[in-house]
Design an enzyme around this catalytic site. Structure first.
Site, PDB file in Angstrom:
ATOM      1  N   ASP A  10       0.877  -1.166   0.000  1.00  0.00           N
ATOM      2  CA  ASP A  10       0.000   0.000   0.000  1.00  0.00           C
ATOM      3  C   ASP A  10       0.921   1.224   0.000  1.00  0.00           C
ATOM      4  O   ASP A  10       2.115   1.119   0.298  1.00  0.00           O
ATOM      5  CB  ASP A  10      -0.861  -0.061   1.275  1.00  0.00           C
ATOM      6  CG  ASP A  10      -1.526   1.262   1.608  1.00  0.00           C
ATOM      7  OD1 ASP A  10      -2.274   1.764   0.753  1.00  0.00           O
ATOM      8  OD2 ASP A  10      -1.276   1.792   2.696  1.00  0.00           O
ATOM      9  N   ASP A  12      -0.244   5.136   0.830  1.00  0.00           N
ATOM     10  CA  ASP A  12      -0.523   6.182   1.826  1.00  0.00           C
ATOM     11  C   ASP A  12      -0.659   5.597   3.232  1.00  0.00           C
ATOM     12  O   ASP A  12      -1.500   4.744   3.461  1.00  0.00           O
ATOM     13  CB  ASP A  12      -1.791   6.940   1.432  1.00  0.00           C
ATOM     14  CG  ASP A  12      -1.573   7.748   0.165  1.00  0.00           C
ATOM     15  OD1 ASP A  12      -2.293   7.517  -0.819  1.00  0.00           O
ATOM     16  OD2 ASP A  12      -0.639   8.570   0.140  1.00  0.00           O
TER      17      ASP A  12
HETATM   18  C1  XBP Z   1      -5.214   6.207   0.595  1.00  0.00           C
HETATM   19  C2  XBP Z   1      -6.394   6.861  -0.023  1.00  0.00           C
HETATM   20  C3  XBP Z   1      -6.166   7.905  -1.069  1.00  0.00           C
HETATM   21  C4  XBP Z   1      -5.479   9.126  -0.439  1.00  0.00           C
HETATM   22  C5  XBP Z   1      -5.704  10.368  -1.265  1.00  0.00           C
HETATM   23  O1  XBP Z   1      -4.694   5.359  -0.379  1.00  0.00           O
HETATM   24  O2  XBP Z   1      -7.510   6.510   0.299  1.00  0.00           O
HETATM   25  O3  XBP Z   1      -7.432   8.272  -1.573  1.00  0.00           O
HETATM   26  O4  XBP Z   1      -6.087   9.382   0.833  1.00  0.00           O
HETATM   27  O5  XBP Z   1      -5.186  10.163  -2.561  1.00  0.00           O
HETATM   28  P1  XBP Z   1      -3.852   3.987   0.032  1.00  0.00           P
HETATM   29  P2  XBP Z   1      -6.078  10.557  -3.832  1.00  0.00           P
HETATM   30  O6  XBP Z   1      -3.820   3.916   1.556  1.00  0.00           O
HETATM   31  O7  XBP Z   1      -4.649   2.852  -0.598  1.00  0.00           O
HETATM   32  O8  XBP Z   1      -2.493   4.186  -0.553  1.00  0.00           O
HETATM   33  O9  XBP Z   1      -6.626  11.937  -3.577  1.00  0.00           O
HETATM   34  O10 XBP Z   1      -5.111  10.504  -4.989  1.00  0.00           O
HETATM   35  O11 XBP Z   1      -7.136   9.488  -3.893  1.00  0.00           O
HETATM   36 MG    MG Z   2      -2.990   3.244   3.227  1.00  0.00          MG
END
Ligand code: XBP
Ligand code: MG
Length: 258
Positions: A10, A12
């Site tokens: 993953d 973020d």
């Molecule tokens: C986390 C999310 C993303 C980010 C924002 O992604 O839910 O939507 O919060 O990025 P992950 P965007 O944990 O799956 O990496 O605005 O580009 O969606």
């Molecule tokens: Mg994440």
């Protein structure tokens, strides 16, 4: 029992702690740029994180605070434009190197490569955000390390749906038993477990209270020798930080019965 061949990360909250001081700040900059008097403070954003995907998160906010705006005939285009502005502000932040990898992430990636393990990404954020993060989070050309970047709208159903994990495994002809997933949130582990993936969790300020039932290991971070991790749930590690040998042992232990 299948040997571990591939690590699926993953982005973020897992590779980097991007939400509070990254995405949230970029959303607010985009609202200001569009003369919208909206400001997502830290607590509000934490609530809005229950919905993955930036465009979906904006619409969720509208449903809570400005339901009338959901009736706009140009809603999809308007939200897409707001999100495009947000992504520009966010990639500017990444380009300035303001969002580093979390402790131990780069070391674990290097250890995995030394073992000949494959690396791939399964994330809800946009491919652009992943590229900028990997290009600027360290001096290494990290983008080349990942064989597949499964990101954003490439799938219609975002986490907690397993679609992005299925997409990545399908692209690389992988079975779940030869992989292990790395996540940080409840939405993330719901997606990885629904894809039948052994999952290692590293928590952050927003996700510490989440339910990580089914995780093979829950840590506060991967850590380094001089910045130890804390095992919140799971087996004792070989060191005070997560190593690739621990990951391989956890994978073996969890797939023995599969
Ligand atoms: C986390 C999310 C993303 C980010 C924002 O992604 O839910 O939507 O919060 O990025 P992950 P965007 O944990 O799956 O990496 O605005 O580009 O969606
Ligand atoms: Mg994440």
């Amino acid at each position: 029992m299948k040997q571990l061949t591939t690590l699926i990360f993953d982005v973020d909250g897992t590779l980097a702690d991007t939400e509070r001081d990254g995405h949230r700040v970029a959303f607010n900059a985009a609202f200001q740029h569009n003369n919208l008097a909206w400001d997502w403070d830290i607590a509000t954003y934490g609530d809005l994180l229950s919905v993955t995907g930036g465009k979906e998160r904006i619409k969720y906010f509208l449903s809570l605070k400005h339901p009338d705006l959901l009736k706009r005939t140009d809603l999809e285009q308007w939200v897409a434009q707001l999100h495009k502005d947000k992504t520009r502000f966010y990639t500017d932040m990444l380009q300035q190197g303001n969002i580093p990898f979390r402790p131990g992430v780069l070391r674990l990636l290097q250890e995995a490569r030394e073992k000949g393990l494959r690396l791939t990404i399964a994330t809800t954020t946009t491919p652009e955000n992943v590229t900028y993060l990997l290009d600027h989070a360290s001096d290494e050309k990290l983008l080349d390390w990942f064989e597949c970047i499964g990101a954003g709208d490439i799938v219609s159903a975002k986490k907690p749906a397993p679609d992005i994990y299925h997409y990545v495994m399908q692209q690389l002809s992988l079975s779940p038993a030869e992989c292990i997933a790395f996540e940080d949130s409840e939405n993330g582990i719901r997606a990885s477990l629904a894809a039948a993936l052994t999952t290692i969790i590293s928590t952050n300020d927003y996700t510490r209270p989440h339910d990580f039932s089914g995780a093979a290991l829950v840590l506060n971070q991967y850590g380094e020798a001089d910045n130890p991790c804390q095992v919140i749930e799971g087996p004792v590690l070989s060191h005070d930080y997560l190593t690739i040998d621990d990951v391989m042992a956890i994978h073996q232990q969890s797939t023995e019965h599969k």
